[in-house]
Design a protein around this motif. Structure first.
Motif, PDB file in Angstrom:
ATOM      1  N   TRP A  35     -23.151   2.744  15.110  1.00  0.00           N
ATOM      2  CA  TRP A  35     -23.769   2.849  13.784  1.00  0.00           C
ATOM      3  C   TRP A  35     -25.198   2.295  13.844  1.00  0.00           C
ATOM      4  N   PRO A  36     -26.080   2.880  14.636  1.00  0.00           N
ATOM      5  CA  PRO A  36     -27.426   2.300  14.834  1.00  0.00           C
ATOM      6  C   PRO A  36     -28.258   2.232  13.556  1.00  0.00           C
ATOM      7  N   ASP A  37     -28.093   3.187  12.665  1.00  0.00           N
ATOM      8  CA  ASP A  37     -28.871   3.218  11.423  1.00  0.00           C
ATOM      9  C   ASP A  37     -27.982   3.117  10.186  1.00  0.00           C
ATOM     10  N   GLY A  38     -26.822   2.528  10.344  1.00  0.00           N
ATOM     11  CA  GLY A  38     -25.913   2.385   9.224  1.00  0.00           C
ATOM     12  C   GLY A  38     -24.956   3.545   9.058  1.00  0.00           C
ATOM     13  N   ALA A  39     -25.134   4.614   9.796  1.00  0.00           N
ATOM     14  CA  ALA A  39     -24.244   5.775   9.730  1.00  0.00           C
ATOM     15  C   ALA A  39     -23.632   6.015  11.099  1.00  0.00           C
ATOM     16  N   PHE A  40     -22.377   6.467  11.093  1.00  0.00           N
ATOM     17  CA  PHE A  40     -21.680   6.683  12.360  1.00  0.00           C
ATOM     18  C   PHE A  40     -22.382   7.774  13.164  1.00  0.00           C
ATOM     19  N   ASP A  41     -22.805   7.425  14.369  1.00  0.00           N
ATOM     20  CA  ASP A  41     -23.564   8.360  15.209  1.00  0.00           C
ATOM     21  C   ASP A  41     -23.188   8.142  16.677  1.00  0.00           C
ATOM     22  N   PRO A  42     -22.067   8.717  17.128  1.00  0.00           N
ATOM     23  CA  PRO A  42     -21.683   8.553  18.540  1.00  0.00           C
ATOM     24  C   PRO A  42     -22.681   9.163  19.497  1.00  0.00           C
ATOM     25  N   GLY A  43     -23.501  10.087  18.999  1.00  0.00           N
ATOM     26  CA  GLY A  43     -24.517  10.675  19.866  1.00  0.00           C
ATOM     27  C   GLY A  43     -25.552   9.674  20.314  1.00  0.00           C
ATOM     28  N   ALA A  44     -25.729   8.577  19.554  1.00  0.00           N
ATOM     29  CA  ALA A  44     -26.700   7.561  19.954  1.00  0.00           C
ATOM     30  C   ALA A  44     -26.291   6.906  21.268  1.00  0.00           C
ATOM     31  N   VAL A  45     -24.982   6.643  21.427  1.00  0.00           N
ATOM     32  CA  VAL A  45     -24.487   6.082  22.686  1.00  0.00           C
ATOM     33  C   VAL A  45     -24.686   7.074  23.817  1.00  0.00           C
ATOM     34  N   ALA A  46     -24.342   8.338  23.558  1.00  0.00           N
ATOM     35  CA  ALA A  46     -24.502   9.375  24.586  1.00  0.00           C
ATOM     36  C   ALA A  46     -25.966   9.521  24.986  1.00  0.00           C
ATOM     37  N   GLU A  47     -26.888   9.384  24.011  1.00  0.00           N
ATOM     38  CA  GLU A  47     -28.316   9.506  24.327  1.00  0.00           C
ATOM     39  C   GLU A  47     -28.773   8.374  25.233  1.00  0.00           C
ATOM     40  N   VAL A  48     -28.297   7.174  24.963  1.00  0.00           N
ATOM     41  CA  VAL A  48     -28.673   6.040  25.808  1.00  0.00           C
ATOM     42  C   VAL A  48     -28.130   6.228  27.226  1.00  0.00           C
ATOM     43  N   LEU A  49     -26.867   6.631  27.332  1.00  0.00           N
ATOM     44  CA  LEU A  49     -26.245   6.781  28.647  1.00  0.00           C
ATOM     45  C   LEU A  49     -26.812   7.962  29.426  1.00  0.00           C
ATOM     46  N   ALA A  50     -27.532   8.857  28.752  1.00  0.00           N
ATOM     47  CA  ALA A  50     -28.138  10.002  29.440  1.00  0.00           C
ATOM     48  C   ALA A  50     -29.528   9.701  29.960  1.00  0.00           C
ATOM     49  N   ARG A  51     -30.064   8.535  29.665  1.00  0.00           N
ATOM     50  CA  ARG A  51     -31.413   8.202  30.118  1.00  0.00           C
ATOM     51  C   ARG A  51     -31.461   8.049  31.634  1.00  0.00           C
ATOM     52  N   PRO A  52     -32.502   8.562  32.287  1.00  0.00           N
ATOM     53  CA  PRO A  52     -32.608   8.413  33.752  1.00  0.00           C
ATOM     54  C   PRO A  52     -32.618   6.948  34.197  1.00  0.00           C
ATOM     55  N   ARG A  53     -33.287   6.069  33.438  1.00  0.00           N
ATOM     56  CA  ARG A  53     -33.308   4.667  33.835  1.00  0.00           C
ATOM     57  C   ARG A  53     -31.912   4.062  33.787  1.00  0.00           C
ATOM     58  N   VAL A  54     -31.130   4.449  32.785  1.00  0.00           N
ATOM     59  CA  VAL A  54     -29.768   3.934  32.697  1.00  0.00           C
ATOM     60  C   VAL A  54     -28.947   4.401  33.896  1.00  0.00           C
ATOM     61  N   HIS A  55     -29.159   5.648  34.333  1.00  0.00           N
ATOM     62  CA  HIS A  55     -28.467   6.134  35.533  1.00  0.00           C
ATOM     63  C   HIS A  55     -28.836   5.293  36.751  1.00  0.00           C
ATOM     64  N   ARG A  56     -30.127   4.965  36.866  1.00  0.00           N
ATOM     65  CA  ARG A  56     -30.559   4.138  38.000  1.00  0.00           C
ATOM     66  C   ARG A  56     -29.936   2.744  37.924  1.00  0.00           C
ATOM     67  N   VAL A  57     -29.868   2.195  36.710  1.00  0.00           N
ATOM     68  CA  VAL A  57     -29.280   0.870  36.532  1.00  0.00           C
ATOM     69  C   VAL A  57     -27.791   0.890  36.893  1.00  0.00           C
ATOM     70  N   LEU A  58     -27.085   1.916  36.439  1.00  0.00           N
ATOM     71  CA  LEU A  58     -25.655   2.020  36.751  1.00  0.00           C
ATOM     72  C   LEU A  58     -25.425   2.163  38.248  1.00  0.00           C
ATOM     73  N   TRP A  59     -26.216   3.025  38.897  1.00  0.00           N
ATOM     74  CA  TRP A  59     -26.052   3.212  40.331  1.00  0.00           C
ATOM     75  C   TRP A  59     -26.380   1.934  41.095  1.00  0.00           C
ATOM     76  N   PHE A  60     -27.446   1.238  40.683  1.00  0.00           N
ATOM     77  CA  PHE A  60     -27.803  -0.012  41.351  1.00  0.00           C
ATOM     78  C   PHE A  60     -26.672  -1.036  41.201  1.00  0.00           C
ATOM     79  N   THR A  61     -26.096  -1.130  40.010  1.00  0.00           N
ATOM     80  CA  THR A  61     -24.999  -2.073  39.792  1.00  0.00           C
ATOM     81  C   THR A  61     -23.798  -1.747  40.670  1.00  0.00           C
ATOM     82  N   VAL A  62     -23.456  -0.461  40.749  1.00  0.00           N
ATOM     83  CA  VAL A  62     -22.264  -0.053  41.504  1.00  0.00           C
ATOM     84  C   VAL A  62     -22.450  -0.288  42.996  1.00  0.00           C
ATOM     85  N   TRP A  63     -23.608   0.138  43.540  1.00  0.00           N
ATOM     86  CA  TRP A  63     -23.715   0.049  44.998  1.00  0.00           C
ATOM     87  C   TRP A  63     -23.944  -1.386  45.463  1.00  0.00           C
TER      88      TRP A  63
END
Length: 547
Positions: A35-63
């Motif tokens: 609820w980033p702006d007070g309304a239910f928006d699951p797409g906001a989570v999906a947008e964050v997880l789709a960011r290239p930097r987030v992918h790099r962070v996840l891969w760095f954490t895993v390896w």
């Protein structure tokens, strides 16, 4: 009905604290993600997880966590054998020394490796400072003790007769290990690997001090998104992802731990005594000595660096800890920050002991009926939840939820010790539960039949058995609280920083004096932690059972 009311009475205070200071902040964090702006928006989570930097962070954490886990297993396995199956001199002391790195503050570990690998350090020529190699080394340093303790305890309990029978049939020592010992150790190895991976993936202080902003794990990315970029919805989305993954890892660890404990119980009474080392054990003993030397190297570099000023031996950096910061970096002297840490750790320890003791008493009383057993099992699981959520997420959640009305506690001096008590709570519970569960309930019934009330029964039956584990739980809770950095980094006030927060601020600003003071402060914090851990080790209470 009376037993149900007594059960709820024992659990009421821990449940209230868990609800206000854990469930509410985590729910608030989840709400910021969906609820980033007070309304239910699951797409906001999906947008964050789709960011290239987030992918790099996840891969760095895993390896990095995967490589560090594999290295900890390879290094810890010989030491587990040498220290738990061989009758070596001073093996109790060595086991205690190997445990010290595990409870050292993560900031201290990071500073120690910076001193070891950085400019002017003994290993500066390798060029590893500020690289993923340094981060992996720091994670291995921090977690190898988990492998030694977990696998060593399982190895110590193995029945020697299957291996002896295989050897009598002509199997070589290597074949005995591969075909008999290793399969028997598999549950303990799997449990140790899952726990080490969990700790490596949530190694906030190590990654932040050694990687800075160039290399980020999920935890450090949450911190940077919150403090530097003020992107709270993105931080909440990453916290939610981490929560799901970490809880999954905890479930795996719990399942493998139960399998390992079942094996130990089946083989109780058949374990072999430690044997005198033979020539064929020389490689394991040598590798254990080398491991101890490798773990001592960063601490040695830290101590030497704190005593060298302009190429000469001096206590100038230690004397500077008592003076106010000349550049206004800290609102109080570092010595005051140390006193803040000690006071906070004392408060966190008694809170964790009070809550953990009530929880342990609640879940270990004999259940009458399936429903009561389920209630106790549910309560036991609930109070393990803080272990399944990183301290960074807890601190972040407290920051964004306890900020209004009667729950406006962000300026309360009790908020930091409460957060640290929640971090230490699972350790206290898992230390006390096996001991209390082992007490024969008929002793309590006999005390009650002689007129003893519930409190008197606890004092006369439980306390004589549980006082050593209680002291051990207090010691480890104190050590964990003294060096806790993840939640405290969000919650500590500028006028009341703890020692880890002060050290991180010092190393984050240029200046030889600031860096030297960080080294000296790290030495003092490491020494305080080591003294507590070695004192607890003399109680001979298995602490790794908490994990």
């Amino acid at each position: 009905m009376r037993r149900a009311l007594a059960l709820l009475g024992l659990a009421a205070l821990p449940l209230a604290v868990l609800g206000v200071f854990f469930a509410l902040p985590v729910a608030g964090m989840v709400g910021r993600g969906f609820w980033p702006d007070g309304a239910f928006d699951p797409g906001a989570v999906a947008e964050v997880l789709a960011r290239p930097r987030v992918h790099r962070v996840l891969w760095f954490t895993v390896w990095t966590a995967s490589v560090a886990t594999a290295a900890a297993l390879l290094l810890g396995l010989p030491a587990a054998y040498a220290l738990h199956r061989l009758a070596l001199p001073l093996r109790g002391l060595v086991r205690g020394l190997l445990l010290v790195p595990f409870v050292l503050p993560t900031v201290v570990v990071g500073v120690a490796f910076r001193q070891l690998l950085g400019e002017g350090g003994p290993l500066a020529g390798l060029g590893w400072e500020g690289t993923p190699v340094a981060i992996v080394l720091g994670l291995v340093f921090f977690n190898v003790a988990v492998v030694v303790r977990t696998v060593g305890a399982a190895w110590e309990s193995l029945d020697p007769r299957p291996g002896e029978a295989a050897a009598a049939l002509g199997a070589s020592p290597a074949q005995v290990f591969r075909t008999v010992t290793l399969p028997a150790l598999r549950p303990a190895l799997a449990g140790a690997a899952s726990v080490v991976f969990l700790f490596c993936a949530t190694g906030f202080g190590v990654v932040l001090t050694l990687g800075g902003t160039r290399y980020s794990s999920v935890e450090t990315e949450i911190y940077l998104l919150t403090t530097n970029l003020l992107d709270l919805p993105a931080a909440a989305a990453l916290s939610l992802l981490q929560l799901v993954v970490v809880v999954g890892l905890l479930l795996v660890a719990a399942r493998t731990r139960r399998g390992s404990e079942a094996v130990v119980r089946r083989r109780a009474g058949r374990a072999a005594r430690p044997v005198r080392p033979r020539w064929r054990d020389a490689p394991q003993v040598l590798l254990t000595v080398l491991l101890l030397a490798a773990l001592a190297a960063p601490i040695g570099a830290l101590v030497v660096g704190s005593l060298r000023v302009d190429g000469a031996w001096s206590l100038a950096y230690y004397r500077a800890l008592g003076s106010p910061s000349q550049d206004g970096l800290l609102a109080v002297p570092v010595a005051t920050a140390m006193l803040n840490s000690l006071r906070t750790a004392v408060d966190a320890t008694w809170m964790a002991l009070l809550l953990g003791g009530l929880v342990a008493l609640t879940v270990t009383r004999r259940s009458r009926g399936r429903g009561e057993r389920r209630v106790r099992a549910t309560l036991d699981g609930l109070f393990m939840l803080p272990l399944g959520v990183s301290a960074v997420t807890v601190g972040f959640g407290l920051l964004i939820t306890l900020d209004s009305g009667v729950l406006d506690l962000r300026d309360s001096p009790l908020l930091v010790p409460i957060a640290q008590a929640l971090v230490a709570l699972p350790l206290v519970v898992r230390t006390l539960v096996p001991v209390l569960a082992g007490i024969d309930d008929r002793q309590r019934q006999a005390a009650a039949s002689l007129g003893a009330g519930p409190l008197r029964a606890v004092l006369t039956v439980d306390l004589p058995v549980v006082w050593r584990p209680l002291l051990a739980a207090a010691g480890f809770a104190f050590a964990v609280s003294l060096g806790e950095f993840g939640a405290t980094a969000f919650l500590a006030r500028d006028d009341a920083p703890t020692m880890p927060v002060a050290i991180f601020r010092l190393i984050g600003h240029p200046g030889l004096l600031n860096y030297g003071m960080a080294l000296a402060a790290s030495v003092l914090l490491a020494a305080a932690t080591a003294v507590v851990v070695l004192a607890v080790e003399r109680l001979r209470v298995p602490a790794m059972g908490a994990f």
